[in-house]
Design a protein around this motif. Structure first.
Motif, mmCIF file in Angstrom:
data_model
loop_
_atom_site.group_PDB
_atom_site.id
_atom_site.type_symbol
_atom_site.label_atom_id
_atom_site.label_comp_id
_atom_site.label_asym_id
_atom_site.label_seq_id
_atom_site.Cartn_x
_atom_site.Cartn_y
_atom_site.Cartn_z
ATOM 1 N N GLY A 527 0.797 -1.215 0.000
ATOM 2 C CA GLY A 527 0.000 0.000 0.000
ATOM 3 C C GLY A 527 0.832 1.269 0.000
ATOM 4 N N THR A 528 2.137 1.144 -0.251
ATOM 5 C CA THR A 528 3.040 2.301 -0.236
ATOM 6 C C THR A 528 3.590 2.573 -1.635
ATOM 7 O OG1 THR A 528 4.872 0.855 0.418
ATOM 8 C CG2 THR A 528 3.669 1.959 2.181
ATOM 9 N N LEU A 529 2.734 2.453 -2.637
ATOM 10 C CA LEU A 529 3.132 2.717 -4.012
ATOM 11 C C LEU A 529 3.384 4.207 -4.216
ATOM 12 C CD1 LEU A 529 0.545 0.364 -5.756
ATOM 13 C CD2 LEU A 529 3.021 -0.004 -5.591
ATOM 14 N N PRO A 530 4.137 4.571 -5.246
ATOM 15 C CA PRO A 530 4.454 5.990 -5.481
ATOM 16 C C PRO A 530 3.200 6.828 -5.703
ATOM 17 C CG PRO A 530 5.853 4.571 -6.822
ATOM 18 C CD PRO A 530 4.807 3.692 -6.208
ATOM 19 N N SER A 531 3.281 8.079 -5.333
ATOM 20 C CA SER A 531 2.183 9.007 -5.555
ATOM 21 C C SER A 531 1.883 9.098 -7.051
ATOM 22 C CB SER A 531 2.550 10.391 -5.011
ATOM 23 O OG SER A 531 1.529 11.316 -5.268
ATOM 24 N N GLY A 532 0.603 9.116 -7.364
ATOM 25 C CA GLY A 532 0.212 9.204 -8.766
ATOM 26 C C GLY A 532 0.011 7.865 -9.445
ATOM 27 N N THR A 533 0.222 6.759 -8.737
ATOM 28 C CA THR A 533 0.030 5.435 -9.319
ATOM 29 C C THR A 533 -1.433 5.249 -9.741
ATOM 30 O OG1 THR A 533 1.799 4.425 -8.022
ATOM 31 C CG2 THR A 533 0.091 2.962 -8.843
ATOM 32 N N ASP A 534 -1.633 4.719 -10.915
ATOM 33 C CA ASP A 534 -2.977 4.432 -11.410
ATOM 34 C C ASP A 534 -3.423 3.098 -10.820
ATOM 35 O OD1 ASP A 534 -5.331 4.064 -12.747
ATOM 36 O OD2 ASP A 534 -4.533 4.513 -14.740
ATOM 37 N N THR A 535 -3.882 3.142 -9.574
ATOM 38 C CA THR A 535 -4.228 1.917 -8.869
ATOM 39 C C THR A 535 -5.433 1.213 -9.496
ATOM 40 O OG1 THR A 535 -5.489 3.264 -7.304
ATOM 41 C CG2 THR A 535 -3.244 2.667 -6.678
ATOM 42 N N ALA A 536 -6.375 1.980 -10.011
ATOM 43 C CA ALA A 536 -7.539 1.367 -10.640
ATOM 44 C C ALA A 536 -7.125 0.525 -11.841
ATOM 45 C CB ALA A 536 -8.544 2.439 -11.058
ATOM 46 N N ARG A 537 -6.132 0.992 -12.577
ATOM 47 C CA ARG A 537 -5.650 0.250 -13.748
ATOM 48 C C ARG A 537 -5.063 -1.096 -13.333
ATOM 49 N NH1 ARG A 537 -1.165 2.635 -18.061
ATOM 50 N NH2 ARG A 537 -0.975 0.742 -19.367
ATOM 51 N N ILE A 538 -4.341 -1.104 -12.224
ATOM 52 C CA ILE A 538 -3.731 -2.345 -11.757
ATOM 53 C C ILE A 538 -4.806 -3.322 -11.290
ATOM 54 C CG2 ILE A 538 -2.140 -3.363 -10.093
ATOM 55 C CD1 ILE A 538 -0.730 -0.631 -9.998
ATOM 56 N N ILE A 539 -5.783 -2.833 -10.529
ATOM 57 C CA ILE A 539 -6.843 -3.707 -10.030
ATOM 58 C C ILE A 539 -7.645 -4.280 -11.196
ATOM 59 C CG2 ILE A 539 -8.959 -3.777 -8.656
ATOM 60 C CD1 ILE A 539 -7.653 -1.568 -6.897
ATOM 61 N N ASP A 540 -7.929 -3.459 -12.178
ATOM 62 C CA ASP A 540 -8.643 -3.954 -13.358
ATOM 63 C C ASP A 540 -7.821 -5.020 -14.088
ATOM 64 O OD1 ASP A 540 -10.768 -2.310 -12.845
ATOM 65 O OD2 ASP A 540 -10.169 -0.744 -14.262
ATOM 66 N N ALA A 541 -6.499 -4.823 -14.136
ATOM 67 C CA ALA A 541 -5.629 -5.798 -14.802
ATOM 68 C C ALA A 541 -5.585 -7.118 -14.042
ATOM 69 C CB ALA A 541 -4.218 -5.236 -14.942
ATOM 70 N N ALA A 542 -5.917 -7.082 -12.758
ATOM 71 C CA ALA A 542 -5.883 -8.296 -11.939
ATOM 72 C C ALA A 542 -7.157 -9.114 -12.055
ATOM 73 C CB ALA A 542 -5.642 -7.934 -10.476
ATOM 74 N N CYS A 543 -8.256 -8.490 -12.433
ATOM 75 C CA CYS A 543 -9.547 -9.180 -12.434
ATOM 76 C C CYS A 543 -10.343 -8.910 -13.700
ATOM 77 C CB CYS A 543 -10.366 -8.760 -11.212
ATOM 78 S SG CYS A 543 -9.682 -9.297 -9.646
ATOM 79 N N SER A 544 -9.681 -8.761 -14.812
ATOM 80 C CA SER A 544 -10.407 -8.476 -16.044
ATOM 81 C C SER A 544 -11.086 -9.733 -16.554
ATOM 82 C CB SER A 544 -9.447 -7.936 -17.105
ATOM 83 O OG SER A 544 -8.421 -8.869 -17.365
ATOM 84 N N PRO A 545 -12.401 -9.663 -16.826
ATOM 85 C CA PRO A 545 -13.112 -10.850 -17.317
ATOM 86 C C PRO A 545 -12.629 -11.265 -18.697
ATOM 87 C CG PRO A 545 -14.639 -9.170 -16.495
ATOM 88 C CD PRO A 545 -13.288 -8.528 -16.610
ATOM 89 N N GLN A 546 -12.838 -12.527 -19.001
ATOM 90 C CA GLN A 546 -12.488 -13.038 -20.318
ATOM 91 C C GLN A 546 -13.423 -12.437 -21.361
ATOM 92 O OE1 GLN A 546 -12.831 -17.255 -20.600
ATOM 93 N NE2 GLN A 546 -11.380 -17.436 -22.276
ATOM 94 N N THR A 547 -12.860 -12.002 -22.473
ATOM 95 C CA THR A 547 -13.672 -11.385 -23.519
ATOM 96 C C THR A 547 -13.885 -12.357 -24.656
ATOM 97 O OG1 THR A 547 -11.668 -10.473 -24.522
ATOM 98 C CG2 THR A 547 -12.882 -9.075 -22.969
#
Length: 547
Positions: A527-547
């Protein structure tokens, strides 16, 4: 008189609904990506398995096994005759049958297409997310096959049954069995990793041997046979000990008690005594350690992969909870601080999965490629070390994301927490793994060369990774003192993870992992990632549904 503005004090709200099964395949982009190299004949195994073991009823069975009292040992029947039998819940047999019949233990040895070990690793990863206790007998059966194929009639029969993808729990002689599982008993009362101190004695007896001694840990004691170590005049030797003799009578393997373990409850671990147990020698006299090392090598693949599965389940539970629970007027997932924690957890899980699956692919390539064989020998130790050091941290953070409910057995968080340390201990704790890495670097220079080539092949080069690679080259060339082994192993493992993250996943996630884990732009907790990290992008990349 009622007050419409006052909520019903007995209504249940803001509590996430129970999950209707686990979308183990469709919501795991990293698994889908790492398995994309598999031929269709093998890829269908984990895809179909994920859809079945992820069903709500299977997940419920896993929850009951992981939190239940565990198996029960019955040493005697009503008349006082020894039966040495372990009674398991029916759900244990259901999950074990599902895994064995999909090829968990047999697939790498029976498939004509390349990729058997990678498909096997995927099955380990998926099973661990539902109930890891059933993994142990399947993993040992998988790992024992190469050694068994080099043995005598008993060993050959066991190898045949172990690779048939049939689950047969009958407590019967091998002649009437349709499938077999293999256990292992190496350590004794005096301690764990130093198996050379074993005191069990083997004496010739006709066409076999008789063993006398005690084993402190026997994993899966109801297996059809146990691989074990005992002493001959030539030295420590490997033996195969059947549970039942050809005539049906029990072999002289006495189950003394079951271990009361922290976790892994559904998997029985026993103390046993050989009271003249009949055994067949496996390998040459005095070469027991060498014979068993191949089995250890393969079990280490599973102990490197399982923590990635535990991390995945923990992360998935934390994300689900955060998406369905509101605090201070917003869902937890929309709280910046919670997103930072979830994103950091996701990076750890991604890296753990990437390195485990890369090692599994190296196992597949090892038969035809000496460089990959050397790489696999080194990389499996690196993956086992780093994944198990980070797994408890990720699981603990997931428990904290759930808050008080994370400490309650109704959720999977407690059993994940109890399970998290196990694979670091099984088949070599952290220090043992580090010493093995030092030996490999010294005795197998091809392993270091293959590792450096793997990291250096990344194009375009990454600044932080290039600097770390230079440090690793210096460490290897100057030699590593034992006291510095953990630092070297950690650095090498993180470099390999970073290389894989940069090469195979969303480049943003790889660049961030490298900048934080190698570049130092990070704190000392998740939880100590650099300021400005696009955290939503990472979370989406972790749980993206199969297309």
């Amino acid at each position: 008189m009622t007050h419409p503005s006052v909520p019903d004090p007995f209504a249940v709200f803001n509590q996430p609904a129970p999950r209707d099964g686990l979308p183990l395949w469709v919501e795991d982009p990293v698994l889908r990506h790492t398995l994309s190299i598999l031929p269709a004949s093998l890829l269908r195994r984990p895809v179909e398995y994920a859809s079945v073991i992820g069903r709500a009823e299977m997940v419920e069975k896993g929850q009951r096994l992981a939190t239940g009292p565990g198996p029960v040992l019955e040493r005697f029947d009503a008349g006082g005759r020894r039966i040495d039998r372990v009674i398991y819940p029916e759900a244990y047999h259901d999950l074990l049958s599902l895994g064995i019949e999909v090829g968990y233990a047999a697939l790498p040895w029976m498939s004509r297409d390349p990729g058997g070990h990678l498909a096997h690793a995927a099955l380990v990863y998926l099973t661990t997310q539902v109930e890891p206790g059933v993994c142990c007998p399947m993993t040992m059966t998988y790992a024992a096959v190469p050694a068994l194929r080099q043995g005598g009639p008993l060993s050959q029969r066991l190898a045949h049954l172990a690779t048939g993808s049939r689950y047969d729990p009958a407590d019967a002689p091998l002649a009437g069995k349709q499938g077999a599982t293999i256990g292992m008993a190496m350590t004794e009362k005096q301690g764990g990793s130093d198996v050379r101190a074993n005191t069990t004695i083997a004496r010739p007896d006709g066409d076999g041997f008789r063993l006398v001694g005690h084993k402190w840990f026997c994993s899966a004691p109801m297996s059809d046979a146990i691989l074990t170590l005992a002493r001959l005049p030539e030295g420590l030797t490997c033996f195969v000990v059947p549970r039942r003799m050809p005539g049906g009578e029990l072999n002289e393997v006495h189950l003394m008690r079951l271990k009361n373990k922290l976790g892994n409850r559904s998997n029985a671990s026993a103390e046993i005594e050989y009271r003249g147990a009949w055994a067949e020698m496996l390998g040459d006299p005095g070469e027991g350690i060498r014979t068993i090392l191949d089995m250890v090598h393969h079990t280490r693949l599973d102990t490197a992969t399982a923590p990635a599965g535990l991390m995945r389940r923990a992360l998935a539970e934390a994300i689900y909870w955060s998406r369905h629970r509101s605090v201070f007027g917003k869902h937890l997932i929309d709280q910046p601080l919670m997103r930072a924690v979830l994103a950091d957890m996701a990076l750890e899980w991604m890296a753990a999965t990437e390195i485990a699956m890369r090692v599994a692919a190296a196992f597949d390539a090892a038969q035809d490629d000496p460089a990959e064989a050397a790489f696999a020998r080194l990389a499996v130790a690196l993956a086992k070390y780093i994944n198990n050091k980070h797994c408890p941290v990720v699981v603990t953070e997931a428990m904290e994301c759930l808050g008080g409910m994370g400490y309650v057995e109704d959720t999977p968080a407690p059993w994940l927490y109890r399970e998290a340390p196990l694979n670091a201990i099984w088949e070599g704790s952290g220090n043992v793994i580090c010493l093995d890495v030092l030996r490999t670097l010294k005795k197998v220079p091809q392993a270091a060369e293959a590792f450096l080539a793997e990291i250096g092949s990344l194009r375009p080069a990454n600044t932080e990774l290039s600097a770390t690679l230079g440090d690793i080259k210096t460490m290897i060339s100057e030699g590593v003192e034992e006291s510095a082994a953990r630092k070297v192993v950690e650095t090498m493992a993180l470099a390999l993870q970073a290389s894989l993250m940069l090469r195979r996943t969303d480049p943003y996630c790889g660049e961030l992992f490298t900048a934080t884990r190698l570049g130092g732009n990070w704190g000392r907790t998740l939880g100590t990632l650099p300021s400005g990290t696009d955290t939503a992008r990472i979370i989406d990349a972790a749980c993206s549904p199969q297309t």
